[in-house]
Design an enzyme around this catalytic site. Structure first.
Site, PDB file in Angstrom:
ATOM      1  N   THR A 144      42.364  80.217 -44.141  1.00 36.99           N
ATOM      2  CA  THR A 144      41.642  79.814 -45.615  1.00 36.99           C
ATOM      3  C   THR A 144      40.823  78.910 -45.613  1.00 36.99           C
ATOM      4  O   THR A 144      40.647  77.793 -45.012  1.00 36.99           O
ATOM      5  CB  THR A 144      42.862  79.333 -46.584  1.00 36.99           C
ATOM      6  OG1 THR A 144      44.034  80.512 -46.108  1.00 36.99           O
ATOM      7  CG2 THR A 144      42.460  79.414 -47.884  1.00 36.99           C
ATOM      8  N   HIS A 145      39.811  78.929 -46.357  1.00 35.15           N
ATOM      9  CA  HIS A 145      38.661  77.961 -46.592  1.00 35.15           C
ATOM     10  C   HIS A 145      38.462  77.432 -48.020  1.00 35.15           C
ATOM     11  O   HIS A 145      38.971  78.342 -48.805  1.00 35.15           O
ATOM     12  CB  HIS A 145      37.309  78.786 -46.168  1.00 35.15           C
ATOM     13  CG  HIS A 145      36.188  77.662 -46.551  1.00 35.15           C
ATOM     14  ND1 HIS A 145      35.949  76.751 -45.461  1.00 35.15           N
ATOM     15  CD2 HIS A 145      35.147  77.636 -47.450  1.00 35.15           C
ATOM     16  CE1 HIS A 145      34.804  75.939 -45.962  1.00 35.15           C
ATOM     17  NE2 HIS A 145      34.354  76.618 -47.100  1.00 35.15           N
ATOM     18  N   PRO A 146      38.544  76.130 -48.068  1.00 38.83           N
ATOM     19  CA  PRO A 146      38.538  75.191 -47.290  1.00 38.83           C
ATOM     20  C   PRO A 146      39.857  74.647 -47.099  1.00 38.83           C
ATOM     21  O   PRO A 146      40.871  74.560 -47.915  1.00 38.83           O
ATOM     22  CB  PRO A 146      37.986  74.027 -47.938  1.00 38.83           C
ATOM     23  CG  PRO A 146      37.972  74.375 -49.577  1.00 38.83           C
ATOM     24  CD  PRO A 146      38.196  75.727 -49.396  1.00 38.83           C
TER      25      PRO A 146
END
Length: 91
Positions: free
Chosen positions: A74-76
């Site tokens: 997952t970002h961020p």
């Protein structure tokens, strides 16, 4: 045995630390050079209490360092550090 370590402030792939303004710490892995097995890790950073759960699960289930490195995170998030740090140790 291979060892990879990086200061959190130097991790381009860990933007969460910069976003929350806490780039203290380091991420370190110890990997068996022949089998790619994760032998241990030292996680001293923002969210390390959550990162260690992923590393422990990987170790318990035999997930190799290469597989953890190639994960899509997952970002961020702080888990993105796995991609960059393990790229320095995995064959």
């Amino acid at each position: 045995m291979r060892i990879a370590a990086k200061d959190v402030a130097a991790l381009m792939a860990m933007p969460r630390a910069s976003i929350v303004g806490d780039t203290r710490g380091m991420v370190k892995f110890v990997v068996d050079a022949e089998t790619d097995e994760i032998l241990g890790a030292a996680l001293l950073s923002i969210d390390s209490q959550e990162l260690i759960n992923s590393v422990a699960l990987a170790m318990r289930t035999g997930l190799t360092a290469s597989r953890l490195r190639d994960g899509i995170w997952t970002h961020p998030s702080s888990t993105e550090a796995f991609n960059e740090v393990l790229a320095n140790v995995v064959r």
